[in-house]
Design a protein around this motif. Sequence first.
Motif, PDB file in Angstrom:
ATOM      1  N   TYR A  64       0.917  -1.141   0.139  1.00  7.08           N
ATOM      2  CA  TYR A  64      -0.026   0.137  -0.120  1.00  7.08           C
ATOM      3  C   TYR A  64       0.845   1.276   0.037  1.00  7.08           C
ATOM      4  CZ  TYR A  64      -4.572   2.051   0.368  1.00  7.08           C
ATOM      5  OH  TYR A  64      -5.610   2.861   0.162  1.00  7.08           O
ATOM      6  N   PRO A  65       0.641   2.256  -0.728  1.00  9.63           N
ATOM      7  CA  PRO A  65       1.559   3.513  -0.870  1.00  9.63           C
ATOM      8  C   PRO A  65       1.905   4.149   0.349  1.00  9.63           C
ATOM      9  CG  PRO A  65      -0.092   3.506  -2.555  1.00  9.63           C
ATOM     10  CD  PRO A  65      -0.601   2.550  -1.530  1.00  9.63           C
TER      11      PRO A  65
ATOM     12  N   LEU B 266      -1.339   9.649   2.939  1.00  7.83           N
ATOM     13  CA  LEU B 266      -1.741   9.776   1.521  1.00  7.83           C
ATOM     14  C   LEU B 266      -2.665  10.899   1.280  1.00  7.83           C
ATOM     15  CD1 LEU B 266      -2.471   6.050   0.408  1.00  7.83           C
ATOM     16  CD2 LEU B 266      -0.226   7.409   0.249  1.00  7.83           C
ATOM     17  N   LEU B 267      -1.977  11.964   0.332  1.00  5.02           N
ATOM     18  CA  LEU B 267      -2.984  13.030   0.105  1.00  5.02           C
ATOM     19  C   LEU B 267      -3.146  12.901  -1.555  1.00  5.02           C
ATOM     20  CD1 LEU B 267       0.118  15.042   1.091  1.00  5.02           C
ATOM     21  CD2 LEU B 267      -2.021  14.911   2.554  1.00  5.02           C
TER      22      LEU B 267
ATOM     23  N   GLY C 189      -0.518  14.748 -12.075  1.00  2.93           N
ATOM     24  CA  GLY C 189       0.247  13.533 -11.730  1.00  2.93           C
ATOM     25  C   GLY C 189       0.222  12.213 -12.918  1.00  2.93           C
ATOM     26  N   ILE C 190       0.751  11.200 -12.396  1.00  3.07           N
ATOM     27  CA  ILE C 190       0.941  10.098 -13.411  1.00  3.07           C
ATOM     28  C   ILE C 190      -0.468   9.757 -14.487  1.00  3.07           C
ATOM     29  CG2 ILE C 190       1.135   7.473 -13.779  1.00  3.07           C
ATOM     30  CD1 ILE C 190       2.831   7.861 -11.191  1.00  3.07           C
TER      31      ILE C 190
ATOM     32  N   ALA D  17      -4.174  11.314 -14.957  1.00  2.00           N
ATOM     33  CA  ALA D  17      -5.594  11.164 -14.275  1.00  2.00           C
ATOM     34  C   ALA D  17      -5.590  11.678 -12.905  1.00  2.00           C
ATOM     35  CB  ALA D  17      -5.815   9.683 -14.487  1.00  2.00           C
ATOM     36  N   GLY D  18      -4.573  11.990 -12.243  1.00  2.00           N
ATOM     37  CA  GLY D  18      -4.426  12.453 -10.613  1.00  2.00           C
ATOM     38  C   GLY D  18      -4.085  11.511 -10.041  1.00  2.00           C
ATOM     39  N   GLY D  19      -2.880  11.787  -9.351  1.00  2.00           N
ATOM     40  CA  GLY D  19      -2.182  10.660  -8.627  1.00  2.00           C
ATOM     41  C   GLY D  19      -2.281  10.858  -7.248  1.00  2.00           C
ATOM     42  N   THR D  20      -1.596   9.963  -6.459  1.00  5.60           N
ATOM     43  CA  THR D  20      -1.667   9.975  -5.009  1.00  5.60           C
ATOM     44  C   THR D  20      -0.353  10.476  -4.485  1.00  5.60           C
ATOM     45  OG1 THR D  20      -3.461   8.357  -4.789  1.00  5.60           O
ATOM     46  CG2 THR D  20      -2.071   8.622  -2.882  1.00  5.60           C
ATOM     47  N   LEU D  21      -0.380  11.375  -3.522  1.00 11.31           N
ATOM     48  CA  LEU D  21       1.023  11.709  -3.042  1.00 11.31           C
ATOM     49  C   LEU D  21       1.188  11.171  -1.347  1.00 11.31           C
ATOM     50  CD1 LEU D  21       0.356  15.526  -3.544  1.00 11.31           C
ATOM     51  CD2 LEU D  21       2.109  14.144  -4.730  1.00 11.31           C
ATOM     52  N   ALA D  22       2.429  10.751  -1.405  1.00 12.82           N
ATOM     53  CA  ALA D  22       2.789   9.796   0.023  1.00 12.82           C
ATOM     54  C   ALA D  22       3.728  10.807   0.868  1.00 12.82           C
ATOM     55  CB  ALA D  22       3.533   8.652  -0.493  1.00 12.82           C
ATOM     56  N   ASP D  23       3.310  11.156   1.968  1.00 13.69           N
ATOM     57  CA  ASP D  23       4.193  12.006   3.036  1.00 13.69           C
ATOM     58  C   ASP D  23       4.168  10.848   3.964  1.00 13.69           C
ATOM     59  OD1 ASP D  23       4.884  13.620   5.187  1.00 13.69           O
ATOM     60  OD2 ASP D  23       2.865  14.664   5.265  1.00 13.69           O
TER      61      ASP D  23
ATOM     62  N   GLU E 132       8.570   9.220  -9.483  1.00 14.00           N
ATOM     63  CA  GLU E 132       7.942  10.114  -9.697  1.00 14.00           C
ATOM     64  C   GLU E 132       7.594  11.038  -8.290  1.00 14.00           C
ATOM     65  OE1 GLU E 132       4.933  11.753 -12.780  1.00 14.00           O
ATOM     66  OE2 GLU E 132       4.884   9.268 -13.577  1.00 14.00           O
TER      67      GLU E 132
ATOM     68  N   ASP F 236       6.164  15.294  -6.447  1.00 16.37           N
ATOM     69  CA  ASP F 236       6.028  16.747  -6.826  1.00 16.37           C
ATOM     70  C   ASP F 236       6.880  17.652  -6.001  1.00 16.37           C
ATOM     71  OD1 ASP F 236       4.987  16.533  -4.235  1.00 16.37           O
ATOM     72  OD2 ASP F 236       3.239  17.783  -4.604  1.00 16.37           O
TER      73      ASP F 236
ATOM     74  N   ALA G 299       7.220  17.976  -2.797  1.00 16.83           N
ATOM     75  CA  ALA G 299       7.472  17.620  -1.342  1.00 16.83           C
ATOM     76  C   ALA G 299       7.270  16.244  -1.193  1.00 16.83           C
ATOM     77  CB  ALA G 299       6.804  18.505  -0.435  1.00 16.83           C
ATOM     78  N   CYS G 300       6.434  15.498  -2.050  1.00 14.93           N
ATOM     79  CA  CYS G 300       5.902  14.135  -1.921  1.00 14.93           C
ATOM     80  C   CYS G 300       6.330  13.094  -2.892  1.00 14.93           C
ATOM     81  CB  CYS G 300       4.455  14.149  -1.852  1.00 14.93           C
ATOM     82  SG  CYS G 300       3.932  14.838  -0.270  1.00 14.93           S
ATOM     83  N   PHE G 301       6.271  11.941  -2.681  1.00 16.97           N
ATOM     84  CA  PHE G 301       6.255  10.783  -3.619  1.00 16.97           C
ATOM     85  C   PHE G 301       4.957  10.891  -4.531  1.00 16.97           C
ATOM     86  CE2 PHE G 301       9.000   9.586   0.072  1.00 16.97           C
ATOM     87  CZ  PHE G 301      10.155   9.183  -0.611  1.00 16.97           C
ATOM     88  N   LEU G 302       5.313  10.735  -5.769  1.00 16.82           N
ATOM     89  CA  LEU G 302       3.790  10.665  -6.462  1.00 16.82           C
ATOM     90  C   LEU G 302       3.365   9.163  -6.846  1.00 16.82           C
ATOM     91  CD1 LEU G 302       1.434  12.397  -7.528  1.00 16.82           C
ATOM     92  CD2 LEU G 302       3.022  12.840  -9.456  1.00 16.82           C
ATOM     93  N   VAL G 303       2.415   8.586  -6.743  1.00 21.24           N
ATOM     94  CA  VAL G 303       2.245   7.292  -6.904  1.00 21.24           C
ATOM     95  C   VAL G 303       0.787   7.350  -7.724  1.00 21.24           C
ATOM     96  CG1 VAL G 303       3.397   6.381  -5.104  1.00 21.24           C
ATOM     97  CG2 VAL G 303       0.902   6.431  -4.724  1.00 21.24           C
ATOM     98  N   PRO G 304       0.759   6.215  -8.603  1.00 25.85           N
ATOM     99  CA  PRO G 304      -0.525   6.065  -9.130  1.00 25.85           C
ATOM    100  C   PRO G 304      -1.970   6.202  -8.300  1.00 25.85           C
ATOM    101  CG  PRO G 304       0.692   4.238  -9.914  1.00 25.85           C
ATOM    102  CD  PRO G 304       1.538   4.969  -8.864  1.00 25.85           C
ATOM    103  N   LYS G 305      -2.904   6.778  -8.798  1.00 28.36           N
ATOM    104  CA  LYS G 305      -4.141   7.079  -7.970  1.00 28.36           C
ATOM    105  C   LYS G 305      -4.585   5.909  -7.047  1.00 28.36           C
ATOM    106  CE  LYS G 305      -8.226   9.501  -7.874  1.00 28.36           C
ATOM    107  NZ  LYS G 305      -8.725  11.090  -8.129  1.00 28.36           N
ATOM    108  N   VAL G 306      -4.674   6.189  -5.769  1.00 21.73           N
ATOM    109  CA  VAL G 306      -5.292   4.947  -5.036  1.00 21.73           C
ATOM    110  C   VAL G 306      -6.720   5.314  -4.633  1.00 21.73           C
ATOM    111  CG1 VAL G 306      -5.346   3.876  -2.799  1.00 21.73           C
ATOM    112  CG2 VAL G 306      -2.977   4.763  -3.707  1.00 21.73           C
TER     113      VAL G 306
END
Lengths: 483, 95
Positions: free
Chosen positions: A84-85, A131-132, A137-138, A141-147, B82, B84, B86-93
């Motif tokens: 999970y990211p 996750l934000l 993004g990728i 389609a809009g991605g998910t950001l991991a903090d 990938e 942005d 400040a963050c890691f960018l991953v395929p949409k969850v």
Amino acid sequence: MTTYEIVVGIECHVELKTKTKLFCGCAAEFSDDPNRRVCPVCLALPGALPVVNRQAIEYAVKAALALHCEVQPFSRFDRKNYYYPDLPGAYQITQMFHPIAKGGYVDIETTKGSRRIRLNRIHVEADAGKLLHASGGIGGAGGTLADDNRASTPLIEIVSEPDLRSAEEARVYGEKLRTILEYAGVSDVKMEQGSMRCDANVSVRPKGDPVLGTRAEIKNVNSFKALERAVNYEADRQIDLIEDGGSVVQETRGWDDEKGVSISMRLKENAHDYRYFPEPDLPPILLDPERIKGIGLTLPEMPEDRKSRWIKELNLPACDSEQIASSRFSAELFDRTVALGADPKTAANWIMGEWTRCVRVKGIGMETEPVKAEHLAALLGQVSAGKINNKQAKEVFEEMFDTGEAPEQIIQRKGMVQVSDTGALDAIVQQVLADHPKSVEDYRNGRTQAIGFLVGQVMKASKGQANPGLANQLLAAALEAMK
Amino acid sequence: MTITIETVQHIAHLAKLQLSETEMFRLADEMEKIVGFADKLSELDIEGVKPTTHAVAVQNVLRDDELKPSYDREKILQNAPERDAACFLVPKVVE
């Protein structure tokens, strides 16, 4: 018609308030600047070596002792594997096979009486990141950001047995757990900020049936009120399903408090296969009885003990005791104020009244000790000595709360005195009677409650400084004389 | 112990791997050999032997709760496929 019984078990994740994370020296406190509290260890990069935070283990033991658990002489960490990211290593370090504590219980009191809720276990584990959602993004389609600031923050998970039988019990259990952990001083235990997170496993069964029904797990519950609502909603949903001839599916559901509904998050398609195995990088934790006992000695007097002491030794009403003991901060303020000579019932009234109101209205954390016991005791002393009246005292209290000043200073600065001088008050009384012939008339016609209005007028004319008891006396005498 | 194609598919699914049919057959064969090798251990009589989880008998390796500097964010993100600002960018969850 079938009567159903609700069965609830709660898994509660609690963030321990260590300075650093569970396995590295990165700060464990919240930051809204992403990925500033991250290093190779909490990112689980290859070759990085985790080392357990001693304080986290001590807090976990302390929490376990406060909850009457058996602390285990041997505990160990395991890897729980899933992708999970928000999980940088694709595994979570937790304690599957040898948790730090087993058993334990929480006694709760509801409108239906008191019950003992058994605990199954407490284990230590690492939190995930956050996750934000991003717009671009990728793939566009809009991605998910991991903090990963939160990744690897120390948690304890407190797992109850499925002993809870109503939504009210679930809420009260959660509140009681928060109180106990707050006393133990191991966590901020703030539901709305996520330092305490309760997931409820809910099922229903025909009353009397010994077999448990299929359960759904409810997540995203951000307050105890929401927990109660979510359990009620889920039980109703399951009963409706069964009554309509359907069956409950084992799944995870997310609670939407605004809409008052839960939504299916993911079906457990093929049961999770976490492939747990012992964490090779972390040697086991051995705790000897002396060490455990030593940690137990650092616990303060717990809410149940304080309550019974107050009822027995101070004659404090049970409901007052319950309310004040429900937070360590109000309990300590009360004990210290009384130790300084304040009358227990009066001190209790002030803490349940003005103190609680100010904490709520001003949104000040009670852990910051906005009012010192010395100041509250001194304020109550001023009132009982007749130097200021209750109304003035409330004004002083609010000022004390805002500025942290001593009451004597505030009283002096505001030029507050209570006029108990009969001569000075008499003049005001005469003026008030002359100005309000209608009320005087009412009184003479037998509507004696008109005196309340007149006392208010005297208070107003004296700028709140009149001794209200004396004003009442003088007014009554003057009115009687006029009859 | 036989490793079936279903087992390979299950493990590939858990590991988020996409395999061709040829690869799956090859892996089934290889995994069977690996597991078979480890299976030799089951020939031993381990009655009364405690499971070994760590090769070295150490315990209670703990550190004090002291702050250490974290890594610079740029350094942390430098290997991200990938990202942005400040963050890691991953395929949409999707939840």
